[in-house]
Design a protein around this motif. Structure first.
Motif, PDB file in Angstrom:
ATOM      1  N   LEU A  14       9.207   0.626   7.284  1.00  0.00           N
ATOM      2  CA  LEU A  14       9.900  -0.334   7.683  1.00  0.00           C
ATOM      3  C   LEU A  14       9.632  -1.776   7.206  1.00  0.00           C
ATOM      4  N   LEU A  15       8.108  -1.927   7.160  1.00  0.00           N
ATOM      5  CA  LEU A  15       7.356  -3.313   6.958  1.00  0.00           C
ATOM      6  C   LEU A  15       7.395  -3.322   5.395  1.00  0.00           C
ATOM      7  N   ASP A  16       7.757  -2.091   4.630  1.00  0.00           N
ATOM      8  CA  ASP A  16       7.609  -2.106   3.209  1.00  0.00           C
ATOM      9  C   ASP A  16       6.057  -2.371   2.843  1.00  0.00           C
ATOM     10  N   ASP A  17       5.385  -1.513   3.571  1.00  0.00           N
ATOM     11  CA  ASP A  17       3.681  -1.840   3.316  1.00  0.00           C
ATOM     12  C   ASP A  17       3.223  -0.583   2.331  1.00  0.00           C
ATOM     13  N   ALA A  18       3.266  -1.259   1.173  1.00  0.00           N
ATOM     14  CA  ALA A  18       2.910  -0.048   0.152  1.00  0.00           C
ATOM     15  C   ALA A  18       1.551   0.366   0.094  1.00  0.00           C
ATOM     16  N   THR A  19       0.714  -0.468   0.869  1.00  0.00           N
ATOM     17  CA  THR A  19      -0.901   0.070   0.763  1.00  0.00           C
ATOM     18  C   THR A  19      -0.919   1.096   1.870  1.00  0.00           C
ATOM     19  N   ALA A  20      -0.329   0.878   3.093  1.00  0.00           N
ATOM     20  CA  ALA A  20      -0.367   1.628   4.052  1.00  0.00           C
ATOM     21  C   ALA A  20       0.240   3.123   3.809  1.00  0.00           C
ATOM     22  N   LEU A  21       1.417   2.918   2.811  1.00  0.00           N
ATOM     23  CA  LEU A  21       2.025   4.026   2.703  1.00  0.00           C
ATOM     24  C   LEU A  21       1.320   5.001   1.707  1.00  0.00           C
ATOM     25  N   GLY A  22       0.575   4.220   0.685  1.00  0.00           N
ATOM     26  CA  GLY A  22      -0.160   4.880  -0.176  1.00  0.00           C
ATOM     27  C   GLY A  22      -1.307   5.725   0.446  1.00  0.00           C
ATOM     28  N   SER A  23      -1.873   4.908   1.590  1.00  0.00           N
ATOM     29  CA  SER A  23      -2.864   5.653   2.292  1.00  0.00           C
ATOM     30  C   SER A  23      -2.476   7.033   2.791  1.00  0.00           C
ATOM     31  N   LEU A  24      -1.389   6.860   3.726  1.00  0.00           N
ATOM     32  CA  LEU A  24      -0.963   7.881   4.182  1.00  0.00           C
ATOM     33  C   LEU A  24      -0.845   9.272   3.502  1.00  0.00           C
ATOM     34  N   VAL A  25      -0.019   8.715   2.243  1.00  0.00           N
ATOM     35  CA  VAL A  25       0.454  10.023   1.427  1.00  0.00           C
ATOM     36  C   VAL A  25      -0.871  10.600   0.806  1.00  0.00           C
ATOM     37  N   SER A  26      -2.019   9.837   0.361  1.00  0.00           N
ATOM     38  CA  SER A  26      -3.125  10.625  -0.018  1.00  0.00           C
ATOM     39  C   SER A  26      -3.798  11.343   0.899  1.00  0.00           C
ATOM     40  N   ASP A  27      -3.969  10.923   2.072  1.00  0.00           N
ATOM     41  CA  ASP A  27      -4.414  11.564   3.321  1.00  0.00           C
ATOM     42  C   ASP A  27      -3.723  12.991   3.451  1.00  0.00           C
ATOM     43  N   PHE A  28      -2.365  12.989   3.583  1.00  0.00           N
ATOM     44  CA  PHE A  28      -1.546  14.226   3.871  1.00  0.00           C
ATOM     45  C   PHE A  28      -1.493  15.036   2.714  1.00  0.00           C
ATOM     46  N   ALA A  79      -3.924  15.926   0.835  1.00  0.00           N
ATOM     47  CA  ALA A  79      -5.107  16.565   0.672  1.00  0.00           C
ATOM     48  C   ALA A  79      -5.238  17.893   1.051  1.00  0.00           C
ATOM     49  N   ASN A  80      -4.018  18.389   1.654  1.00  0.00           N
ATOM     50  CA  ASN A  80      -3.814  19.698   2.048  1.00  0.00           C
ATOM     51  C   ASN A  80      -3.593  20.451   0.856  1.00  0.00           C
ATOM     52  N   PRO A  81      -4.312  21.749   0.531  1.00  0.00           N
ATOM     53  CA  PRO A  81      -4.056  22.308  -0.763  1.00  0.00           C
ATOM     54  C   PRO A  81      -2.719  23.096  -0.803  1.00  0.00           C
ATOM     55  N   GLN A  82      -1.943  23.114   0.330  1.00  0.00           N
ATOM     56  CA  GLN A  82      -0.740  23.839   0.267  1.00  0.00           C
ATOM     57  C   GLN A  82       0.419  22.818  -0.247  1.00  0.00           C
ATOM     58  N   VAL A  83       0.328  21.496  -0.170  1.00  0.00           N
ATOM     59  CA  VAL A  83       0.835  20.485  -0.589  1.00  0.00           C
ATOM     60  C   VAL A  83       1.262  20.269  -1.872  1.00  0.00           C
ATOM     61  N   LEU A  84       2.317  20.373  -2.621  1.00  0.00           N
ATOM     62  CA  LEU A  84       2.534  20.277  -4.017  1.00  0.00           C
ATOM     63  C   LEU A  84       2.784  18.797  -4.214  1.00  0.00           C
ATOM     64  N   TYR A  85       3.704  18.133  -3.548  1.00  0.00           N
ATOM     65  CA  TYR A  85       4.036  16.822  -3.660  1.00  0.00           C
ATOM     66  C   TYR A  85       4.600  16.275  -2.512  1.00  0.00           C
ATOM     67  N   LYS A  92       9.636   5.112  -2.485  1.00  0.00           N
ATOM     68  CA  LYS A  92       8.442   3.912  -2.282  1.00  0.00           C
ATOM     69  C   LYS A  92       6.841   4.475  -2.232  1.00  0.00           C
ATOM     70  N   SER A  93       6.794   5.702  -2.250  1.00  0.00           N
ATOM     71  CA  SER A  93       5.432   6.013  -2.252  1.00  0.00           C
ATOM     72  C   SER A  93       5.339   7.577  -2.553  1.00  0.00           C
ATOM     73  N   SER A  94       4.503   8.113  -3.393  1.00  0.00           N
ATOM     74  CA  SER A  94       4.611   9.458  -3.753  1.00  0.00           C
ATOM     75  C   SER A  94       3.115  10.018  -4.234  1.00  0.00           C
ATOM     76  N   THR A  95       3.072  11.184  -4.456  1.00  0.00           N
ATOM     77  CA  THR A  95       1.646  11.654  -4.972  1.00  0.00           C
ATOM     78  C   THR A  95       1.950  11.631  -6.545  1.00  0.00           C
ATOM     79  N   ASN A  96       2.990  11.312  -7.076  1.00  0.00           N
ATOM     80  CA  ASN A  96       3.224  11.323  -8.545  1.00  0.00           C
ATOM     81  C   ASN A  96       3.381   9.824  -8.723  1.00  0.00           C
ATOM     82  N   LEU A  97       2.246   8.951  -9.334  1.00  0.00           N
ATOM     83  CA  LEU A  97       2.556   7.554  -9.433  1.00  0.00           C
ATOM     84  C   LEU A  97       3.594   7.161 -10.147  1.00  0.00           C
ATOM     85  N   PHE A  98       3.925   8.075 -11.368  1.00  0.00           N
ATOM     86  CA  PHE A  98       5.112   7.780 -12.255  1.00  0.00           C
ATOM     87  C   PHE A  98       6.601   7.846 -11.521  1.00  0.00           C
ATOM     88  N   LEU A  99       6.565   8.486 -10.271  1.00  0.00           N
ATOM     89  CA  LEU A  99       7.864   8.124  -9.736  1.00  0.00           C
ATOM     90  C   LEU A  99       8.029   7.123  -8.899  1.00  0.00           C
TER      91      LEU A  99
END
Length: 572
Positions: free
Chosen positions: A341-355, A357-363, A374-381
């Motif tokens: 909602l706040l369009d906080d890219a840094t916080a979104l990136g940190s949360l995506v990176s943390d979640f 980390a689970n080996p079963q998560v592909l993306y 707005k944020s993804s495990t694939n930076l090109f997207l």
């Protein structure tokens, strides 16, 4: 031709070598009939005309359910005719050529009717002489059989010029008895031979002698024994096969004496077949057949049970996987709601990176309301539209979650992101589905191994049971043979606790009563072998050699068939 005497000719039904058959109407009896008219070239011949009328009158004197009814015999303007009942349906020859082979019971019923008609005709001195499928009317609906075409029938006992003196040889070569072919004096047994050939064709699906040319056909009938009958249907009674083989015996003396004897034997075969006491021509391996049937039923039940277990296990694993993905996606949606909602890219990136980390998560994609990542495990997207998956299968589609499966088996969980009940974006969580597929394959493999092991155990147990029952039956058969030999003191094991125990006890009771009534048969004294010395043996061997040499010089009394059998031809 529109009229023949009082008969109104309507249409031609068929024609043969000597006659033509028409459908006609008889106004006197107000019914349609069949009228057979002698062909013109034969009608001009006095002998042919007299023969037609004489033998037609003989057939007209026969009244039997299995013989076509003759209403009238006469001649108009020198054309002899025969008026008979009009039969609807087809001949047995047409039935053989068009449909599957008849069942053994149907063959027996058909043979009984043919033999009944022949027996009636023979008792009145009429020999058909051309019994064949084309001269047998067969009503498939009612199973009724009628003998047709007594046009070349002979009167038994009437003197007739033999073929060797130029007399005619009448009939169909494939169904003619050897004595009929060579033109000898014939009797009712030539009809029995033809009946045997008809039965042979019905049972085996072919003629005993079926050659391309008449000469080869006649030569084989006269010189070769009939081939062994091999039934098409495995349930053909052995007694019916033996009866058919006797009917086509080359020597009339080797056949049944009369059609009445054949009829009686056929009726006995049918009665015994209905009681289920006949052996079949092809013995089945009952010791293997019914265990296979039981094993098949057990296999079906086992397969259905294991299939149900597999589906239940698979559904449970799928439910667990879906529950895990749905729960993880919901947690992520709550955590990223405020940064999104706040369009906080840094916080979104940190949360995506943390979640992620689970080996079963592909993306993991965090998407805003406009469908932009707005944020993804694939930076090109980053700041791109959500990629479209190929070969997608929707597994669940609800307001709170949408689960889709890609063609490779990967799962994607789409959960809306809400802030104060207002939708502000969406989470796209991709999980690896290979583990689920591997688990399903592993479960299937285990089920297959369990099925095979269980089937092997069941089959072995059933075969052992079959072997035990077969041994018990053979033991009972051995006991019956001992009783047949007069050994009334023979007993079977009565302490069995199965169904054979009761049967064995009944056998022992029978043997005891026979022993009380007849006593024991005294055993014959043992045979004593005579003693020989070397001189006796040498003398006997010399006598044997001398007898053999004498026999060779004297020759044999047996004369080859080819030296005494001569097929009559022109000028013979």
């Amino acid at each position: 031709m529109e009229r023949l005497g009082r008969y109104q000719i309507e249409t031609e039904l068929g024609r043969g070598t000597m006659s033509i058959v028409y459908k006609a109407f008889d106004p006197r009896i107000d019914r349609y009939i069949a009228v057979k008219v002698l062909r013109e070239q034969f009608a001009r011949n006095v002998n042919s005309r007299q023969r037609f009328l004489r033998e037609a009158r003989a057939a007209g004197g026969l009244g039997h359910p299995n013989i076509v009814t003759v209403f009238d015999v006469g001649q108009v303007d020198g054309s002899p005719y025969l008026a008979m009942e009009l039969l609807e349906g087809q001949t047995l020859a047409q039935r053989i050529d068009s449909d599957e082979p008849l069942e053994p019971r149907a063959v027996i019923d058909l043979a009984i009717q043919i033999c009944s008609g022949l027996s009636y005709a023979h008792e009145r001195g009429v020999i058909h002489r051309d019994v064949k499928p084309a001269n047998i009317h067969f009503d498939a609906g009612s199973g009724m059989v009628k003998l047709l075409d007594f046009g070349i029938a002979g009167i038994e006992g009437r003197p007739e010029r033999p073929a060797s003196e130029g007399g005619p040889v009448l009939g169909t070569p494939a169904y003619m008895a050897p004595e009929q072919i060579v033109g000898e004096q014939i009797d009712a047994r030539c009809d029995l031979y033809a009946l045997g050939v008809v039965l042979y064709r019905l049972i085996a699906g072919q003629l005993p002698f079926d050659e391309a040319s008449i000469n080869e056909q006649v030569a084989r009938v006269l010189s070769q024994p009939p081939p062994a009958l091999k039934p098409l249907h495995p349930d053909t009674p052995r007694e019916l096969v033996e009866l058919t083989q006797r009917l086509i015996h080359k020597n009339p003396a080797g056949r049944h004496a009369s059609a009445a004897d054949v009829l009686e034997e056929l009726q006995d075969i049918r009665a015994r077949l209905q009681r289920g006491v006949l052996s079949v021509s092809r013995r089945r391996r009952l010791a293997w057949r019914w265990p296979v049937v039981i094993g098949g039923l057990v296999a079906l039940v086992l397969a259905l049970g294991l299939g149900h277990v597999y589906r239940s296990q698979n559904e449970a694993m799928v439910a667990a996987t879906y529950g895990f993905g749905e729960g993880l996606a919901s947690v992520i949606a709550r955590e990223v709601a405020e940064p999104l909602l706040l369009d906080d890219a840094t916080a979104l990136g940190s949360l995506v990176s943390d979640f992620s980390a689970n080996p079963q998560v592909l993306y993991l994609h965090v998407v805003d309301r406009a469908g932009v990542i707005k944020s993804s495990t694939n930076l090109f997207l980053q700041d791109e539209a959500v990629p479209v998956l190929e070969d997608v299968i929707v597994r669940r589609d609800e307001p709170s979650i949408r689960i889709v499966q890609a063609g490779r088996g990967d799962l994607e969980f789409q959960v809306p992101v809400r802030f104060q009940a207002r939708r502000i974006g969406e989470i796209h969580l991709g999980l690896d589905g290979s583990n689920l597929s591997a688990a399903a394959r592993s479960t299937m493999s285990m089920m297959a191994v369990l099925f095979l092991v269980a089937m092997c155990v069941i089959l072995i147990a059933v075969l052992l049971m079959a072997r035990q029952q077969r041994q018990s039956i053979e033991r009972l058969a051995w006991g019956l043979r001992q009783i047949g030999k007069g050994h009334f003191d023979f007993r079977l094991e009565a302490d069995r606790r199965d169904d054979f125990g009761s049967l064995y006890r009944r056998f022992n009771d029978m043997a005891m009563r026979l022993q009380e009534r007849h006593g024991l048969r005294e055993a014959p004294p043992p045979l004593r072998l005579p003693s020989f010395n070397d001189d006796d043996v040498s003398a006997n061997m010399e006598d044997t050699r001398e007898m053999e040499a004498t026999g060779e010089r004297a020759g044999s009394d047996t004369v080859p068939f080819s030296k005494v059998t001569r097929f009559p031809g022109p000028g013979s």
